[in-house]
Scaffold this active site. Structure first.
Site, PDB file in Angstrom:
ATOM      1  N   TYR A 142       0.842  -1.210   0.000  1.00 16.22           N
ATOM      2  CA  TYR A 142       0.000   0.000   0.000  1.00 16.22           C
ATOM      3  C   TYR A 142       0.873   1.255   0.000  1.00 16.22           C
ATOM      4  O   TYR A 142       0.723   2.144  -0.853  1.00 16.22           O
ATOM      5  CB  TYR A 142      -0.934  -0.014   1.223  1.00 16.22           C
ATOM      6  CG  TYR A 142      -1.533   1.334   1.517  1.00 16.22           C
ATOM      7  CD1 TYR A 142      -2.351   1.964   0.584  1.00 16.22           C
ATOM      8  CD2 TYR A 142      -1.255   2.006   2.705  1.00 16.22           C
ATOM      9  CE1 TYR A 142      -2.879   3.220   0.833  1.00 16.22           C
ATOM     10  CE2 TYR A 142      -1.778   3.255   2.960  1.00 16.22           C
ATOM     11  CZ  TYR A 142      -2.586   3.861   2.022  1.00 16.22           C
ATOM     12  OH  TYR A 142      -3.093   5.108   2.261  1.00 16.22           O
ATOM     13  N   PHE A 170      -1.100  10.702   8.702  1.00 13.10           N
ATOM     14  CA  PHE A 170      -0.933   9.741   9.788  1.00 13.10           C
ATOM     15  C   PHE A 170      -2.328   9.135  10.026  1.00 13.10           C
ATOM     16  O   PHE A 170      -3.016   8.856   9.050  1.00 13.10           O
ATOM     17  CB  PHE A 170      -0.221  10.417  10.968  1.00 13.10           C
ATOM     18  CG  PHE A 170       1.259  10.544  10.641  1.00 13.10           C
ATOM     19  CD1 PHE A 170       1.693  11.373   9.600  1.00 13.10           C
ATOM     20  CD2 PHE A 170       2.200   9.773  11.288  1.00 13.10           C
ATOM     21  CE1 PHE A 170       3.039  11.438   9.226  1.00 13.10           C
ATOM     22  CE2 PHE A 170       3.550   9.839  10.932  1.00 13.10           C
ATOM     23  CZ  PHE A 170       3.967  10.668   9.904  1.00 13.10           C
TER      24      PHE A 170
END
Ligand code: UFG
Length: 330
Positions: A142, A170
């Site tokens: 990913y 994040f």
């Protein structure tokens, strides 16, 4: 009025960014295949075009809808563990979709591009908090797929003058404070919504994936950032792209352990939220915390909901009001 094309604008982060753009006075066209997103999540005032970034004709059709000032690209697969189990799907869909979109963006003459990138670009970082000088060694297929897109964007700038902002998120969390928009994934794998499902009585307990990490309480530490604060950064990136391309880390700069998240959710919900220990989850780095210095300085970004309490309170409001997530309008 400037128009923005938002791929994945029916998804969790994309729909909040669409709302922020509309509030800032932009006209927004959402392009989403609704495979993960929800029609009901698309904010009022945005036009929805249903289509996939993997379909070149559909992408070109969407880009022909208006003269766009910018493209914001959220449409992607985004689960670290799933990408380890099926890397080719992640490369095919995330990288393949970005190729179609970028080629069509260049053809349409759009010169600004904002990419939903990820902290997974840093794998297991050498230094925490993580700043923009940290080596890019993606922690999963990913993360690698987003890294490949960031590299393509470098050439889109160099060859075609398309300026880009790569915002490396994040842990996106929380929900629109009004309680009308929030997180609804099937299946749900993220910590905060799963913890709140326990508080709602939809799950018996939460499993803590490992307590033997090299962290203060042995559980993984993450930088949870409110989804509306993430969305704000996208709006601020647009004028900044007049100057140059940017790659910025997007987190609060504070880390919380899995145990701290569960404890805060107990306080917010008043529910005991039973927790049990479980095996480590493959691919989880011990600590991911951003340095938010560069994004504050370059974009003038300031989080409105920096505390874990505020993040969980807004998520709780959404989940209580929508225990089954978005439900199709009758
Ligand atoms: N966790 C548990 N129990 C659960 C679910 C999660 O202990 O039932 C733990 C995980 O092991 C991890 C932490 O809670 O330590 C956060 O996990 P999430 O699944 O909520 O989020 P991730 O950190 O795995 O990943 C998210 C996004 C990615 C992005 C990454 C960047 O899903 O797309 O943040 O930090 F790359």
């Amino acid at each position: 009025m400037s128009s923005i094309l938002v791929t994945g604008g029916a998804g969790y982060v994309g729909s909040h960014a669409t709302a922020a753009l509309i509030e800032a006075g932009y006209d927004v066209v959402v392009f989403d295949d609704l495979s993960k997103g929800h029609r009901e999540a698309v904010p009022q005032g945005a036009e929805l075009i249903v289509g996939s970034v993997l379909d070149p004709a559909a992408v070109r059709g969407a880009l022909a809808a208006r003269p766009f000032e910018a493209v914001m690209h959220f449409a992607a697969l985004s689960l670290v563990g799933e990408s380890v189990a099926n890397p080719w799907r992640y490369f095919r869909e995330n990288v393949g979709g970005a190729i179609e979109l970028l080629e069509a963006t260049v053809e349409a003459g759009v010169k600004k591009f904002v990419l939903s990138s990820t902290a997974n670009l840093f794998g297991e970082p050498e230094r925490v908090p993580i700043d923009e000088s940290e080596p890019l060694i993606p922690g999963s297929p990913y993360g690698e797929s987003k890294y490949m897109i960031e590299r393509m964007l470098r050439w889109a700038d160099e060859i075609h003058g398309v300026r880009s902002a790569c915002l490396r998120y994040f842990n996106a969390a929380g929900a629109c404070p009004s309680g009308t928009r929030g997180e609804d994934h099937t299946p749900e794998t993220h910590l905060i919504p799963l913890v709140l499902q326990v508080a709602l009585g939809q799950r018996e307990q939460i499993s803590i994936f490992g307590d033997d990490y090299d962290t203060p309480d042995g559980t993984c530490v993450r930088d949870y950032i409110h989804v509306c604060d993430l969305a704000d950064a996208h709006v601020l990136a647009l004028p900044a792209l007049e100057q140059e391309s940017l790659s910025l880390n997007l987190g609060n700069g504070t880390g919380y352990s899995v145990r701290e998240v569960i404890e805060t959710a107990r306080q917010v919900t008043g529910h005991p939220i039973p927790a049990v220990m479980a095996e480590r989850r493959a691919g989880d780095p011990p600590t991911l915390v951003a340095s938010s210095g560069a994004i504050r300085e370059r974009l003038g970004w300031e989080p409105r909901y920096p505390t874990l309490e505020a993040i969980i309170e807004t998520a709780w409001k959404w989940h209580k009001g929508h225990p089954d997530g978005y439900e199709p309008q009758p």
